[in-house]
Write an enzyme that holds these catalytic residues in place. Structure first.
Site, PDB file in Angstrom:
ATOM      1  N   ASP A   3       0.848  -1.187   0.000  1.00 32.77           N
ATOM      2  CA  ASP A   3       0.000   0.000   0.000  1.00 32.77           C
ATOM      3  C   ASP A   3       0.893   1.249   0.000  1.00 32.77           C
ATOM      4  O   ASP A   3       1.771   1.364  -0.854  1.00 32.77           O
ATOM      5  CB  ASP A   3      -0.966  -0.059   1.201  1.00 32.77           C
ATOM      6  CG  ASP A   3      -2.003   1.033   1.217  1.00 32.77           C
ATOM      7  OD1 ASP A   3      -2.999   0.932   0.480  1.00 32.77           O
ATOM      8  OD2 ASP A   3      -1.808   2.012   1.969  1.00 32.77           O
TER       9      ASP A   3
ATOM     10  N   TYR B  36     -12.325   8.249  -2.044  1.00 30.61           N
ATOM     11  CA  TYR B  36     -11.749   8.409  -0.707  1.00 30.61           C
ATOM     12  C   TYR B  36     -10.497   9.286  -0.695  1.00 30.61           C
ATOM     13  O   TYR B  36     -10.299  10.088   0.223  1.00 30.61           O
ATOM     14  CB  TYR B  36     -11.498   7.052  -0.047  1.00 30.61           C
ATOM     15  CG  TYR B  36     -10.258   6.313  -0.501  1.00 30.61           C
ATOM     16  CD1 TYR B  36      -9.136   6.246   0.311  1.00 30.61           C
ATOM     17  CD2 TYR B  36     -10.201   5.664  -1.731  1.00 30.61           C
ATOM     18  CE1 TYR B  36      -7.995   5.563  -0.084  1.00 30.61           C
ATOM     19  CE2 TYR B  36      -9.081   4.976  -2.139  1.00 30.61           C
ATOM     20  CZ  TYR B  36      -7.971   4.938  -1.316  1.00 30.61           C
ATOM     21  OH  TYR B  36      -6.833   4.272  -1.715  1.00 30.61           O
TER      22      TYR B  36
ATOM     23  N   TYR C 187      -1.731  11.181   1.915  1.00 30.65           N
ATOM     24  CA  TYR C 187      -2.612  11.442   0.777  1.00 30.65           C
ATOM     25  C   TYR C 187      -2.651  12.936   0.452  1.00 30.65           C
ATOM     26  O   TYR C 187      -2.765  13.316  -0.713  1.00 30.65           O
ATOM     27  CB  TYR C 187      -4.028  10.951   1.083  1.00 30.65           C
ATOM     28  CG  TYR C 187      -4.132   9.453   1.272  1.00 30.65           C
ATOM     29  CD1 TYR C 187      -4.384   8.622   0.191  1.00 30.65           C
ATOM     30  CD2 TYR C 187      -3.984   8.877   2.540  1.00 30.65           C
ATOM     31  CE1 TYR C 187      -4.495   7.248   0.352  1.00 30.65           C
ATOM     32  CE2 TYR C 187      -4.088   7.509   2.706  1.00 30.65           C
ATOM     33  CZ  TYR C 187      -4.347   6.694   1.624  1.00 30.65           C
ATOM     34  OH  TYR C 187      -4.446   5.334   1.783  1.00 30.65           O
TER      35      TYR C 187
ATOM     36  N   HIS D 110      -7.099  -6.549  -0.610  1.00 23.37           N
ATOM     37  CA  HIS D 110      -6.008  -5.585  -0.517  1.00 23.37           C
ATOM     38  C   HIS D 110      -4.982  -5.900   0.571  1.00 23.37           C
ATOM     39  O   HIS D 110      -3.785  -5.746   0.360  1.00 23.37           O
ATOM     40  CB  HIS D 110      -6.592  -4.190  -0.282  1.00 23.37           C
ATOM     41  CG  HIS D 110      -5.569  -3.099  -0.240  1.00 23.37           C
ATOM     42  ND1 HIS D 110      -4.799  -2.749  -1.338  1.00 23.37           N
ATOM     43  CD2 HIS D 110      -5.165  -2.278   0.771  1.00 23.37           C
ATOM     44  CE1 HIS D 110      -3.986  -1.749  -1.011  1.00 23.37           C
ATOM     45  NE2 HIS D 110      -4.186  -1.457   0.253  1.00 23.37           N
TER      46      HIS D 110
END
Length: 320
Positions: A104, A153, A234, A299
């Protein structure tokens, strides 16, 4: 947990929590969102038992790592790779190169570690997130919005404090459970005011690979740290794009094995399968040696299928 040692190491103005076990060539495990060193618990024990020194830090902003800044501008790949390099200098100065395993966001950080400092990486096993070359004409958030819209998201994570308020309504443990049990092979939406698009108190049945004790551990650490540091990664997407202009069209030139689940939302992003299987990925990562697509796997692959991932990592790194 089974003889895992915990240390606090000062790097770049923060104090990084590190879990480790074993002796031998160092294998560095880099976690993603919303995770911790704990995501690698199965791999740490396995690799330590097979002659390696397994090391897994909590990245800046996560878990028991302290002193991390609150500004998203200090969560770029340059900052985080800088933390990793300083950590390696501190704990293994005798090893010029180490094995790296990422998942990730940890996979993204591992790709950039290989771009910035290929001299420090012996070989890489990356999970879930492919190397995405820099597009000089489109910022990442423009691309995400074009594909998915403002409720996606990653787009919803951008406004400081906004998603933290939404998460508070769901509750820390609820957020952890929702993310870790997500198995839809498509985009994750988080419309404003709607949470995960179902009842806040809707019960979540945990899969066999995630116990209540596991969820409690994650929740206890995020209750302590909050989510701001984690979502700041992010929030730095576009800043990363600006700062990495000098690396446009630079290839990743370390030996790589890539593993993804066929139910992973990242595998179903537009163009990703074609990129992986029809030569694009190999062009950007010329030393890509193997791609593994695991069936009926989502995931959080190293926790869902720990034995398979342990074997995949070990089989690859023992070649070097």
């Amino acid at each position: 947990m089974e003889g895992i040692e915990h240390k606090m190491i000062s790097v770049n103005g923060i104090t990084m929590h590190v879990a480790e076990k074993g002796q031998g060539p160092l294998v560095l495990f880099i976690h993603g969102f919303p995770e911790l060193w704990y995501s690698w618990r199965h791999q740490i024990v396995y690799l330590a038992a097979h002659g390696y020194r397994a090391v897994a830090p909590d990245l800046r902003g996560y878990g028991d790592t302290t002193g991390a800044p609150t500004s998203p501008a200090q969560y770029t790949t340059l900052h985080v790779v800088g933390d990793i390099v300083a950590l390696l200098d501190a704990i293994a100065p005798e090893q010029d190169k180490v094995f790296v395993v990422g998942h990730d966001w940890g996979a993204i950080i591992a790709w950039y570690l290989c771009l910035y400092r290929p001299d420090r990486v012996k070989a890489l096993v990356n999970l879930s997130v492919v190397f995405i070359p820099r597009n000089p004409t489109m910022k990442p958030l423009e691309r995400f919005r074009a594909f998915y819209g403002d409720d996606y998201y990653i787009c919803r994570f951008q406004e400081p404090g906004d998603i933290e308020t939404e998460f508070a309504k769901v509750g820390v443990k609820g957020v952890i459970k929702k993310f870790l049990t997500y198995r839809t092979p498509g985009p994750l939406y988080f419309p404003k005011g709607e949470g995960f698009r179902d009842s806040y108190d809707c019960p979540i049945t945990l899969p066999s690979w995630l116990s209540e004790e596991d969820a409690d551990y994650y929740a206890s650490k995020f209750e302590q740290s909050g989510f701001t540091g984690a979502v700041n990664y992010y929030r730095a997407f576009d800043l990363n794009w600006e700062l990495t202009a000098p690396w446009t069209r630079v290839q990743v030139k370390v030996p790589v094995k890539f593993i993804v689940g066929d139910l992973d939302l990242t595998y179903h992003m537009p163009g990703t399968k074609d990129y992986i299987h029809n030569g694009g990925f190999q062009k950007e990562v010329p030393l890509l040696q193997e791609v593994v697509v695991m069936e009926d796997t989502a995931h959080f692959i190293q926790q869902e299928k720990p034995n398979e991932i342990n074997n995949q990592i070990y089989d690859f790194i023992q070649k070097f």
